[in-house]
Design an enzyme around this catalytic site. Structure first.
Site, mmCIF file in Angstrom:
data_model
loop_
_atom_site.group_PDB
_atom_site.id
_atom_site.type_symbol
_atom_site.label_atom_id
_atom_site.label_comp_id
_atom_site.label_asym_id
_atom_site.label_seq_id
_atom_site.Cartn_x
_atom_site.Cartn_y
_atom_site.Cartn_z
ATOM 1 N N ASP A 212 -5.202 -6.999 97.143
ATOM 2 C CA ASP A 212 -3.784 -7.364 97.294
ATOM 3 C C ASP A 212 -3.424 -7.577 98.761
ATOM 4 O O ASP A 212 -3.659 -6.707 99.604
ATOM 5 C CB ASP A 212 -2.890 -6.252 96.716
ATOM 6 C CG ASP A 212 -3.034 -6.157 95.209
ATOM 7 O OD1 ASP A 212 -2.700 -7.122 94.522
ATOM 8 O OD2 ASP A 212 -3.520 -5.094 94.738
ATOM 9 N N ILE B 118 2.556 1.070 87.357
ATOM 10 C CA ILE B 118 1.792 1.865 86.386
ATOM 11 C C ILE B 118 1.997 1.378 84.953
ATOM 12 O O ILE B 118 1.064 1.347 84.152
ATOM 13 C CB ILE B 118 2.181 3.355 86.523
ATOM 14 C CG1 ILE B 118 1.556 3.909 87.802
ATOM 15 C CG2 ILE B 118 1.721 4.167 85.314
ATOM 16 C CD1 ILE B 118 1.804 5.364 88.026
ATOM 17 N N VAL C 6 6.870 0.309 87.816
ATOM 18 C CA VAL C 6 6.709 -1.153 87.731
ATOM 19 C C VAL C 6 5.217 -1.501 87.818
ATOM 20 O O VAL C 6 4.738 -2.417 87.154
ATOM 21 C CB VAL C 6 7.500 -1.857 88.857
ATOM 22 C CG1 VAL C 6 7.184 -3.348 88.896
ATOM 23 C CG2 VAL C 6 8.996 -1.646 88.669
ATOM 24 N N ASP D 274 -10.357 -6.015 100.820
ATOM 25 C CA ASP D 274 -9.346 -5.457 99.936
ATOM 26 C C ASP D 274 -8.857 -6.630 99.080
ATOM 27 O O ASP D 274 -9.171 -7.792 99.375
ATOM 28 C CB ASP D 274 -8.226 -4.883 100.822
ATOM 29 C CG ASP D 274 -6.986 -4.520 100.054
ATOM 30 O OD1 ASP D 274 -7.116 -3.847 99.025
ATOM 31 O OD2 ASP D 274 -5.879 -4.920 100.490
#
Ligand SMILES: [Mg+2]
Length: 411
Positions: A105, A260, A258, A103
């Site tokens: 993040d 999108i 914040v 992944d």
């Protein structure tokens, strides 16, 4: 003592009912439980009232048991567990693993605390500027020590709390605004401390109709929980009448925006050294895997340009040479269970191409897609694949196909 009292009350009740002609035991069929013979019916004293201090007696027993448990647990833990050890559910040898998936993040890239402050401040500004919340909420700064991942939020009662794996509320952890709610009040509100399954959010921590107990599983949700609590605090302190359901939705939408609207991505890209940590260590691991001939893939929900800038900072301009497959905006956990969405190639300028995808090529970036197509195109599955992720639900969805390793961090 409690059992004796209840039993005594039961007999007296039966005697009382017999005296009043309401006992189920007739004169000819007096059962062994009935202590009053019909012929000996005498005026009986009224049943004793419940002991007035029974409630305080039970609370005292509860507190005593809690203290004993609390005293016991640390000694058991310190004797049995090494806090520096790594624990796994499966034994495996890394030399057997041929393919490593990541992944992005909080797995390949670690963010500093500054990121949570950034998300909190940006969402708070959106609440004020777009949802017309009072500007006074600006006086509440982000507190990194207020919330931890995994807490639940009662959307209707506006309460943040810790609930265990058996759906019991952990007393002492329930917060209204920024203040703890007394245990007695919690027990009275929830008719005990158990929350029915039908009120809990679903497997992926999402809420749908009727699921009013929302769980915050994503580490990005730490600022969301703190913002909810601060705005609740402001309304409560100022005796402002408000609808908690609306507040929950507005805060959720602000936090989502914040991401999108690109506010978070632009801020990180503008000052990448401030927000990304441990780049050197990540680079060393990836290079080592590549040097040993391992295949590496990346599946992330983040957008292409954001990942590209982050990976250039962590690894260097040639970062894509290390990865055999790169998938962005995968929309996990839907990526793992929605077979309908095909992969789409993203070109160098970030434009989406319309070609049908027959092969996932090294050096290319693909958007969306799904796990079934991924397995078909790569043939990678089973015990030769190890996937690293940090989300206990959405990343764990691969665990029936690959080995899985969850990354924990102190964020
Ligand atoms: Mg992640």
């Amino acid at each position: 003592m409690a059992a004796r009292s209840l039993l005594g009350a039961g007999r007296a009740g039966c005697a009382g009912r017999a005296a009043a002609g309401l006992c189920c035991c007739s004169a000819s069929r007096a059962g062994p439980h009935c202590t009053v013979a019909p012929q000996q019916q005498q005026p009986q004293p009224p049943p004793p009232a419940p002991t007035p201090d029974m409630k305080s007696y039970l609370w005292a027993r509860y507190r005593e048991a809690k203290k004993v448990t609390k005293d016991l647990v640390p000694s058991i833990m310190s004797n049995l567990l090494n806090p520096d050890a790594v624990f796994t559910n499966n034994e495996m040898s890394l030399s057997d693993i041929e393919i490593y998936g990541f992944d992005y993040d909080y797995t390949l890239v670690f963010y500093s605390q500054d990121l949570h402050t950034l998300i909190y401040n940006a969402a708070r500004d959106l609440l004020i500027n777009e949802h017309r919340y009072p500007a006074e909420i600006r006086k509440y700064d982000y507190d990194p020590n207020f919330a931890i991942r995994g807490l639940h939020y009662d959307v209707h009662r506006a309460l943040l709390m810790k609930i265990d794996a058996f759906h019991y509320i952990q007393l002492g952890t329930v917060y209204r605004g920024l203040s703890v709610v007394p245990d007695e009040e919690v027990i009275a509100m929830y008719d005990g401390s158990h929350v029915p399954l039908e009120q809990m959010s679903d497997f992926y921590g999402k809420s749908s109709h009727g699921h009013t107990m929302k769980q915050f599983m994503d580490i990005f949700s730490l600022p969301e929980m703190t913002l909810l609590s601060c705005v609740n605090e402001y309304f409560l302190k100022n005796n402002i009448d408000y609808e908690p359901v609306h507040l929950y939705k507005d805060v959720k939408d602000s936090i989502r925006d914040v991401h999108i609207k690109g506010i978070m991505y632009r801020a990180i890209e503008a000052d990448i050294e401030k927000y990304i940590c441990y780049a050197e260590q990540t680079r060393a691991v990836l290079r080592k895997l590549a040097d040993h001939g391992k295949k590496i893939f990346l599946i992330t929900n983040s957008p292409s340009s954001f990942v590209d800038k982050g990976m250039k900072f962590i690894v260097g301009k040639d970062w894509r040479d290390l990865f055999d497959v790169v998938i962005v905006q995968a929309d996990k956990p839907n990526f793992f269970n929605d077979k309908r969405r095909p992969f789409r190639k993203v070109n160098e300028r970030g434009v989406l191409l319309w070609d049908k995808i027959h092969k996932l090529q090294k050096g290319q970036i693909y958007k969306q897609g799904n796990l079934y197509e991924f397995l078909k195109l790569t043939g990678w599955r089973g015990s030769k694949v190890l996937y690293f992720g940090d989300h206990i639900y959405s990343d764990l969805a691969v665990s029936n196909l690959f080995f899985f390793f969850i990354v924990f961090h102190g964020g």
